[in-house]
Design a protein around this motif. Sequence first.
Motif, PDB file in Angstrom:
ATOM      1  N   GLN A  31       0.934  -0.986   0.237  1.00 20.32           N
ATOM      2  CA  GLN A  31       0.749  -0.209   0.248  1.00 20.32           C
ATOM      3  C   GLN A  31       1.037   0.948   0.430  1.00 20.32           C
ATOM      4  O   GLN A  31       2.198   1.371   0.422  1.00 20.32           O
ATOM      5  N   SER A  32       0.094   2.521  -0.893  1.00 24.77           N
ATOM      6  CA  SER A  32       1.134   3.920  -0.674  1.00 24.77           C
ATOM      7  C   SER A  32       0.047   4.736   0.089  1.00 24.77           C
ATOM      8  O   SER A  32      -1.344   4.677   0.409  1.00 24.77           O
ATOM      9  N   TRP A  33       0.489   5.801  -0.170  1.00 21.88           N
ATOM     10  CA  TRP A  33      -0.127   6.925   0.231  1.00 21.88           C
ATOM     11  C   TRP A  33      -1.808   7.519  -0.464  1.00 21.88           C
ATOM     12  O   TRP A  33      -2.623   7.682   0.424  1.00 21.88           O
ATOM     13  N   VAL A  34      -1.073   6.666  -1.686  1.00 20.94           N
ATOM     14  CA  VAL A  34      -3.070   6.276  -3.010  1.00 20.94           C
ATOM     15  C   VAL A  34      -4.190   5.731  -1.759  1.00 20.94           C
ATOM     16  O   VAL A  34      -5.157   6.223  -1.925  1.00 20.94           O
ATOM     17  N   ASP A  35      -3.325   4.630  -1.167  1.00 20.05           N
ATOM     18  CA  ASP A  35      -4.576   3.763  -0.669  1.00 20.05           C
ATOM     19  C   ASP A  35      -4.452   4.173   0.521  1.00 20.05           C
ATOM     20  O   ASP A  35      -6.029   4.435   0.448  1.00 20.05           O
ATOM     21  N   ALA A  36      -4.191   5.341   1.857  1.00 22.23           N
ATOM     22  CA  ALA A  36      -4.188   5.347   2.616  1.00 22.23           C
ATOM     23  C   ALA A  36      -5.262   7.107   2.538  1.00 22.23           C
ATOM     24  O   ALA A  36      -6.287   7.194   3.206  1.00 22.23           O
ATOM     25  N   VAL A  37      -4.701   8.022   1.159  1.00 21.05           N
ATOM     26  CA  VAL A  37      -5.685   8.719   0.591  1.00 21.05           C
ATOM     27  C   VAL A  37      -7.610   7.964   0.381  1.00 21.05           C
ATOM     28  O   VAL A  37      -8.806   8.967   0.724  1.00 21.05           O
ATOM     29  N   ASP A  38      -7.202   7.189  -0.163  1.00 19.40           N
ATOM     30  CA  ASP A  38      -8.497   6.244  -0.935  1.00 19.40           C
ATOM     31  C   ASP A  38      -9.878   5.695   0.543  1.00 19.40           C
ATOM     32  O   ASP A  38     -10.603   6.611   0.706  1.00 19.40           O
ATOM     33  N   ARG A  39      -9.122   5.135   1.423  1.00 23.97           N
ATOM     34  CA  ARG A  39      -9.522   4.777   2.444  1.00 23.97           C
ATOM     35  C   ARG A  39      -9.954   6.137   3.282  1.00 23.97           C
ATOM     36  O   ARG A  39     -11.227   5.244   3.298  1.00 23.97           O
ATOM     37  N   TYR A  45     -14.875  11.044   5.219  1.00 25.49           N
ATOM     38  CA  TYR A  45     -14.747  11.884   4.200  1.00 25.49           C
ATOM     39  C   TYR A  45     -16.254  11.475   3.526  1.00 25.49           C
ATOM     40  O   TYR A  45     -17.262  12.970   3.466  1.00 25.49           O
ATOM     41  N   MET A  46     -16.712  10.384   2.841  1.00 27.19           N
ATOM     42  CA  MET A  46     -17.464  10.378   1.754  1.00 27.19           C
ATOM     43  C   MET A  46     -18.188   9.195   1.736  1.00 27.19           C
ATOM     44  O   MET A  46     -17.842   8.472   0.961  1.00 27.19           O
ATOM     45  N   PRO A  47     -18.549   8.810   3.267  1.00 28.91           N
ATOM     46  CA  PRO A  47     -19.476   7.419   3.037  1.00 28.91           C
ATOM     47  C   PRO A  47     -20.361   7.346   2.167  1.00 28.91           C
ATOM     48  O   PRO A  47     -21.204   8.764   1.980  1.00 28.91           O
ATOM     49  N   ALA A  48     -20.467   6.050   1.249  1.00 30.76           N
ATOM     50  CA  ALA A  48     -21.042   5.602   0.369  1.00 30.76           C
ATOM     51  C   ALA A  48     -22.387   6.411   0.444  1.00 30.76           C
ATOM     52  O   ALA A  48     -23.644   7.071  -0.035  1.00 30.76           O
ATOM     53  N   LYS A 344      -4.603   9.547   5.600  1.00 25.92           N
ATOM     54  CA  LYS A 344      -4.047  10.236   5.183  1.00 25.92           C
ATOM     55  C   LYS A 344      -4.389  11.223   3.821  1.00 25.92           C
ATOM     56  O   LYS A 344      -5.243  10.945   3.291  1.00 25.92           O
ATOM     57  N   VAL A 345      -4.663  12.944   4.343  1.00 26.82           N
ATOM     58  CA  VAL A 345      -5.661  13.354   3.813  1.00 26.82           C
ATOM     59  C   VAL A 345      -5.022  14.446   3.071  1.00 26.82           C
ATOM     60  O   VAL A 345      -3.799  15.096   2.987  1.00 26.82           O
ATOM     61  N   GLY A 373      -9.845  17.128  -4.426  1.00 24.46           N
ATOM     62  CA  GLY A 373      -8.241  17.337  -3.520  1.00 24.46           C
ATOM     63  C   GLY A 373      -8.045  15.616  -3.662  1.00 24.46           C
ATOM     64  O   GLY A 373      -7.112  15.232  -4.210  1.00 24.46           O
ATOM     65  N   TYR A 374      -8.982  15.220  -3.007  1.00 21.11           N
ATOM     66  CA  TYR A 374      -8.715  13.222  -3.169  1.00 21.11           C
ATOM     67  C   TYR A 374      -9.109  12.820  -4.015  1.00 21.11           C
ATOM     68  O   TYR A 374      -8.299  12.016  -4.644  1.00 21.11           O
ATOM     69  N   GLY A 375      -9.908  13.570  -4.914  1.00 23.66           N
ATOM     70  CA  GLY A 375      -9.936  12.402  -6.473  1.00 23.66           C
ATOM     71  C   GLY A 375      -8.504  12.429  -6.698  1.00 23.66           C
ATOM     72  O   GLY A 375      -8.104  12.102  -8.077  1.00 23.66           O
ATOM     73  N   ALA A 376      -8.433  14.466  -7.285  1.00 25.67           N
ATOM     74  CA  ALA A 376      -6.393  14.805  -7.739  1.00 25.67           C
ATOM     75  C   ALA A 376      -5.724  13.669  -7.594  1.00 25.67           C
ATOM     76  O   ALA A 376      -4.946  13.731  -8.547  1.00 25.67           O
ATOM     77  N   PHE A 377      -5.501  14.128  -5.882  1.00 21.74           N
ATOM     78  CA  PHE A 377      -4.667  13.169  -5.508  1.00 21.74           C
ATOM     79  C   PHE A 377      -4.606  11.733  -6.212  1.00 21.74           C
ATOM     80  O   PHE A 377      -3.448  11.088  -6.445  1.00 21.74           O
TER      81      PHE A 377
END
Length: 392
Positions: A31-39, A45-48, A344-345, A373-377
């Motif tokens: 896992q990278s920071w991408v996965d941490a931001v995704d989670r 941030y935005m539960p489904a 990560k945020v 922000g989440y999407g672009a990152f």
Amino acid sequence: MKHLNYFSMKHAVCLWVVSIFGIASTPVFSQSWVDAVDRHGREMYMPAAQYKWDWGQATFLNALVQLYKASGEVQKKTYLNYIKQAMDASFNVANGKHPNAVASAHGMAFLARITGEKKYLDKCNEIYADYLKIPRAPNGGVSHRAETVELWDDTVYMLNMFLLEMYRLTGDEKYIADFVEQFKAHQEKLIDAKSGLWVHGWDADQADYNDGCSIMGWPDPVTRKSSEIWARGNGWIGMALSDALNTISKKSKYRKQLEKAFLQYVAAIAPLQNRESGHWYQLPTLVNEPKNFLESSATAMFAYTITMGLKMHMLDQKKYGPMADRSYNGIIKNSLRDAGNGYKVPARVSGGTCIGDENYYLGRKITEGTGFGYGAFIMFGLAYEQYKGLRK
């Protein structure tokens, strides 16, 4: 020149090699920071179930669609379930009455394609019918506002997400034609000849409209164009071009004109990167303005565009590869906040922005997170890790 203080943090990309009986296995991605931001985006941030039918959330949703495409079967279910829950939660309010509403509809088209459920296809057709009724400028450009006719650079990406997914669903190039029409109409009114980038907006008439967000009197009295070249607005343009080129056939009649626009765009943004931080400025052409600041969401968008150009073999690796490297490492160093629990945020994000003068843009609130922000990152980080072979 003074800038905001940088955050310090550890790099979160891990590779390891397992050796058994002296034979090394293929490198495996952790896992990278991408996965941490995704989670953090999905879980905090935005539960489904709380998905809001809007443009920022649509950008985050598009990042999850890209993660779905890049994932194995087990993880695909996680992303598919999220997208389905989000679209079902907003199904009754889903519409396409203005570009920011059209944006989230790419989730419906994605589900129609992946699940085959008729209700999603029917909803897509309803939204497309709404889209066709949005007011337009004399040159055919779709108005960003439903109450008055204004062309904004944001619109290009908000429509692009839905139109490209409808093309993937149907294979009908009328949706690509729609995108190309909108790109050309907006470019005609918004392009700045000196920089090659776009100003934020253009007003179709002589009457100023109070949207409660923009500065009154922003249109030039003669050209009716706004005055400033805003980073994130131009970021949307690059992502739209990148995704269109990554979607359509190399034999498409629209290919050459999109490639030309893409290369011109990259040539305009590339010299404006801050080499030390790998970021771009809020007002990217005003690099010597003391009040200017490095902004992370636009940085991720510009870097995504460059990385996609590298992946598609449209850009020279020696020239542009180091730029992508600087942005990836710069985001890790400067623009991620450790939120604990493996989260990560995105940080250093300029908040939601309408149209104004120089002081308006330079006075925007610096925040963190946000759907865009989440999407672009996520989209940049994922594309970069695929380009570097970190994700298989």
